[in-house]
Structures are given as C-alpha cells and as structure tokens.
Design a protein around this motif. Sequence first.
Motif, PDB file in Angstrom:
ATOM      1  N   ASP A  47       0.896  -1.319   0.250  1.00 37.09           N
ATOM      2  CA  ASP A  47       0.152  -0.070  -0.173  1.00 37.09           C
ATOM      3  C   ASP A  47       0.594   1.201  -0.030  1.00 37.09           C
ATOM      4  O   ASP A  47       1.925   1.211   0.609  1.00 37.09           O
ATOM      5  CB  ASP A  47      -1.106  -0.136   1.264  1.00 37.09           C
ATOM      6  N   GLY A  48       0.428   2.356  -0.681  1.00 37.91           N
ATOM      7  CA  GLY A  48       1.287   3.436  -0.764  1.00 37.91           C
ATOM      8  C   GLY A  48       2.159   3.400  -1.773  1.00 37.91           C
ATOM      9  O   GLY A  48       2.646   4.544  -2.185  1.00 37.91           O
ATOM     10  N   SER A  49       2.781   2.364  -2.596  1.00 36.74           N
ATOM     11  CA  SER A  49       3.559   2.212  -3.534  1.00 36.74           C
ATOM     12  C   SER A  49       3.080   1.770  -4.738  1.00 36.74           C
ATOM     13  O   SER A  49       1.993   1.743  -5.151  1.00 36.74           O
ATOM     14  CB  SER A  49       4.356   0.837  -3.332  1.00 36.74           C
ATOM     15  N   SER A  50       3.857   2.170  -5.637  1.00 33.53           N
ATOM     16  CA  SER A  50       3.393   1.706  -7.309  1.00 33.53           C
ATOM     17  C   SER A  50       4.646   1.422  -8.032  1.00 33.53           C
ATOM     18  O   SER A  50       5.750   1.689  -7.356  1.00 33.53           O
ATOM     19  CB  SER A  50       2.610   3.107  -7.778  1.00 33.53           C
ATOM     20  N   LEU A  51       4.363   0.867  -8.986  1.00 38.35           N
ATOM     21  CA  LEU A  51       5.396   0.211 -10.042  1.00 38.35           C
ATOM     22  C   LEU A  51       5.440   1.197 -11.352  1.00 38.35           C
ATOM     23  O   LEU A  51       4.372   1.157 -11.810  1.00 38.35           O
ATOM     24  CB  LEU A  51       5.577  -0.976 -10.169  1.00 38.35           C
ATOM     25  N   THR A  52       6.642   1.419 -11.767  1.00 40.50           N
ATOM     26  CA  THR A  52       6.524   2.007 -13.249  1.00 40.50           C
ATOM     27  C   THR A  52       6.452   0.691 -13.975  1.00 40.50           C
ATOM     28  O   THR A  52       6.773  -0.595 -13.897  1.00 40.50           O
ATOM     29  CB  THR A  52       8.036   2.791 -13.443  1.00 40.50           C
ATOM     30  N   LEU A  53       6.275   0.727 -15.492  1.00 43.32           N
ATOM     31  CA  LEU A  53       6.202  -0.091 -16.319  1.00 43.32           C
ATOM     32  C   LEU A  53       7.311  -0.786 -16.572  1.00 43.32           C
ATOM     33  O   LEU A  53       7.457  -1.876 -17.618  1.00 43.32           O
ATOM     34  CB  LEU A  53       5.515   0.432 -17.558  1.00 43.32           C
ATOM     35  N   ASP A  54       8.769  -0.274 -16.348  1.00 43.39           N
ATOM     36  CA  ASP A  54       9.579  -0.745 -16.763  1.00 43.39           C
ATOM     37  C   ASP A  54      10.463  -1.764 -15.543  1.00 43.39           C
ATOM     38  O   ASP A  54      11.534  -2.444 -15.495  1.00 43.39           O
ATOM     39  CB  ASP A  54      11.021  -0.057 -17.055  1.00 43.39           C
ATOM     40  N   SER A  55       9.576  -2.005 -14.470  1.00 43.42           N
ATOM     41  CA  SER A  55       9.844  -2.896 -13.315  1.00 43.42           C
ATOM     42  C   SER A  55      10.032  -4.192 -13.467  1.00 43.42           C
ATOM     43  O   SER A  55       9.388  -4.604 -14.790  1.00 43.42           O
ATOM     44  CB  SER A  55       8.719  -2.716 -12.198  1.00 43.42           C
ATOM     45  N   ASP A  56      11.014  -4.740 -12.905  1.00 43.69           N
ATOM     46  CA  ASP A  56      11.416  -6.263 -13.381  1.00 43.69           C
ATOM     47  C   ASP A  56      10.496  -6.885 -12.268  1.00 43.69           C
ATOM     48  O   ASP A  56      10.875  -8.443 -12.164  1.00 43.69           O
ATOM     49  CB  ASP A  56      12.890  -6.665 -13.348  1.00 43.69           C
ATOM     50  N   LEU A  57       9.941  -6.563 -11.475  1.00 42.45           N
ATOM     51  CA  LEU A  57       9.258  -7.249 -10.517  1.00 42.45           C
ATOM     52  C   LEU A  57       7.935  -8.143 -10.982  1.00 42.45           C
ATOM     53  O   LEU A  57       7.619  -7.896 -12.209  1.00 42.45           O
ATOM     54  CB  LEU A  57       8.436  -6.279  -9.259  1.00 42.45           C
ATOM     55  N   PRO A  58       7.593  -9.106 -10.564  1.00 37.18           N
ATOM     56  CA  PRO A  58       6.563 -10.029 -11.114  1.00 37.18           C
ATOM     57  C   PRO A  58       5.231  -9.320 -11.402  1.00 37.18           C
ATOM     58  O   PRO A  58       4.529  -9.707 -12.425  1.00 37.18           O
ATOM     59  CB  PRO A  58       6.214 -11.213 -10.144  1.00 37.18           C
ATOM     60  N   ALA A  59       4.781  -8.253 -10.719  1.00 35.03           N
ATOM     61  CA  ALA A  59       3.420  -7.527 -11.044  1.00 35.03           C
ATOM     62  C   ALA A  59       3.379  -6.929 -12.335  1.00 35.03           C
ATOM     63  O   ALA A  59       2.410  -6.769 -12.770  1.00 35.03           O
ATOM     64  CB  ALA A  59       3.209  -6.456  -9.673  1.00 35.03           C
ATOM     65  N   VAL A  60       4.561  -6.634 -12.815  1.00 33.22           N
ATOM     66  CA  VAL A  60       4.776  -5.967 -14.005  1.00 33.22           C
ATOM     67  C   VAL A  60       5.246  -6.977 -15.114  1.00 33.22           C
ATOM     68  O   VAL A  60       4.887  -7.524 -16.118  1.00 33.22           O
ATOM     69  CB  VAL A  60       5.785  -4.898 -14.019  1.00 33.22           C
ATOM     70  N   ASP A  69       3.039  -4.124 -23.692  1.00 34.33           N
ATOM     71  CA  ASP A  69       3.504  -2.976 -24.846  1.00 34.33           C
ATOM     72  C   ASP A  69       2.567  -2.159 -24.884  1.00 34.33           C
ATOM     73  O   ASP A  69       2.857  -0.729 -25.203  1.00 34.33           O
ATOM     74  CB  ASP A  69       3.647  -3.922 -26.097  1.00 34.33           C
ATOM     75  N   ALA A  70       1.251  -2.335 -24.757  1.00 39.57           N
ATOM     76  CA  ALA A  70       0.223  -1.126 -25.060  1.00 39.57           C
ATOM     77  C   ALA A  70       0.347  -0.208 -23.898  1.00 39.57           C
ATOM     78  O   ALA A  70       0.319   0.858 -24.155  1.00 39.57           O
ATOM     79  CB  ALA A  70      -1.210  -1.779 -25.003  1.00 39.57           C
ATOM     80  N   LEU A  71       0.516  -0.591 -22.830  1.00 42.95           N
ATOM     81  CA  LEU A  71       0.613   0.504 -21.405  1.00 42.95           C
ATOM     82  C   LEU A  71       1.970   0.996 -21.661  1.00 42.95           C
ATOM     83  O   LEU A  71       2.166   2.400 -21.541  1.00 42.95           O
ATOM     84  CB  LEU A  71       0.669  -0.456 -20.213  1.00 42.95           C
ATOM     85  N   ARG A  72       3.097   0.428 -22.122  1.00 42.54           N
ATOM     86  CA  ARG A  72       4.340   1.515 -22.448  1.00 42.54           C
ATOM     87  C   ARG A  72       4.249   2.219 -23.279  1.00 42.54           C
ATOM     88  O   ARG A  72       4.554   3.459 -23.176  1.00 42.54           O
ATOM     89  CB  ARG A  72       5.316   0.215 -22.539  1.00 42.54           C
ATOM     90  N   SER A  73       3.508   1.841 -24.677  1.00 49.51           N
ATOM     91  CA  SER A  73       3.044   3.107 -25.608  1.00 49.51           C
ATOM     92  C   SER A  73       2.353   3.964 -25.230  1.00 49.51           C
ATOM     93  O   SER A  73       2.531   5.202 -25.354  1.00 49.51           O
ATOM     94  CB  SER A  73       2.728   2.323 -26.793  1.00 49.51           C
ATOM     95  N   ALA A  74       1.058   3.706 -24.229  1.00 48.73           N
ATOM     96  CA  ALA A  74       0.362   4.569 -23.953  1.00 48.73           C
ATOM     97  C   ALA A  74       1.094   5.580 -22.826  1.00 48.73           C
ATOM     98  O   ALA A  74       0.942   6.899 -22.826  1.00 48.73           O
ATOM     99  CB  ALA A  74      -0.889   4.010 -23.244  1.00 48.73           C
ATOM    100  N   ALA A  75       1.985   4.857 -21.982  1.00 49.08           N
ATOM    101  CA  ALA A  75       2.631   5.788 -21.131  1.00 49.08           C
ATOM    102  C   ALA A  75       3.673   6.717 -21.641  1.00 49.08           C
ATOM    103  O   ALA A  75       3.806   7.917 -21.240  1.00 49.08           O
ATOM    104  CB  ALA A  75       3.404   5.053 -20.025  1.00 49.08           C
TER     105      ALA A  75
END
Length: 182
Positions: A47-60, A69-75
């Motif tokens: 809670d209170g955290s977020s991840l960028t779309l280049d994170s190597d954590l499993p959630a991304v 790919d779509a998210l990264r282009s939109a970002a």
Amino acid sequence: MPSHRPLLHLALALSALVALTGCSAAAVAPPVSDAAQLTDDDGYIPDGSSLTLDSDLPAVRRLEPALLDALRSAAAAAAEHGAEVTIVDGWRSERYQEYLFAQAVRTYGSEEEASRWVKRGADSAHVAGAAVDIGTADAMDFLSRFGSEWGLCQTYANERWHFELLTRPGGDCPAPLADGRG
C-alpha cells in the motif's frame, strides 16, 4: 496486505472524480493474518507504493506481453501530456487474489457485495496477467480518454483505475460493466 486495500481503491476513485471536475475455493485464501506472507512473487505491491512499467518485479513482468506493450506505448504518450502511468496492482498470484477476496468479504460483509469489487482467484484478469490498476488520477483520466488508441479500456464503471486490453488499437472500447458482477 492490510485490510484497507479496498479503501485505497475508493480513494483512487474519489481522487479521479476530483481530478475530472476471481477460482471459487475459499480454502485457497490465506488467513487474514497471513498478509505479511505475501511477497513480490505473489505480485504484491505494498500500500502506498506503485511500480513503473519498466519494473522487473513479477507484478509487471508477468503481465501479458501485448498488455505491457500497449501500456508502455500509452505511457510514453501520457508523459507528453504530463501524466505518469504507474500501477498499484498488476499480475497477482491466485493466492494473493483469494486473499484480496477474503479481505473484501470482511470489508463489505458478504461475498455478494465483495464480488462487486474483487473477483475470486482464477476468475480475476489480474491472475491471468490481463489487467492493471493505474496509480494516479491524471493517468486514469488520460487512459479513459485516449487508451483505446492502444486497445486499453476501463473495464468496470465502479473502478476507474482498472484497465484491460479489450479492443484492437484504435478500436472502440466496450461500455464498462457496472461492476465485477457484470
């Protein structure tokens, strides 16, 4: 995961409003006291955290490649408009999803009401890596207005933060479902 996670979703929805004017076997769910046992390997984002779309954590990393790919282009396009796309939830393990459902039952008082906000285990698009919850109101606004350019659509009317790849790039998004029950 603290029991106030559904409140985070409510807070995100309220901030978006201001800025703009789940497998059914309950035995799989870890007990409420087991929140501390959720890890990065479950897709857990504190809670209170977020991840960028280049994170190597499993959630991304475990998101469907086409969605990521779509998210990264939109970002990249959102950044040109001053909005940073981050996620507060992405891929989740089935164990984590069942935990969230159990928390929602505690918060809302019944499985029926909880199902408006959280799907059970394998029924969740998060478990399939096919959904993300966006972290900021400006990014939610950008994606709700322009996400269809990349095929990204808001899935539920009661969750302005939840996006899935629901159309072809440049296509029309389907009308959001009222809630998790359809």
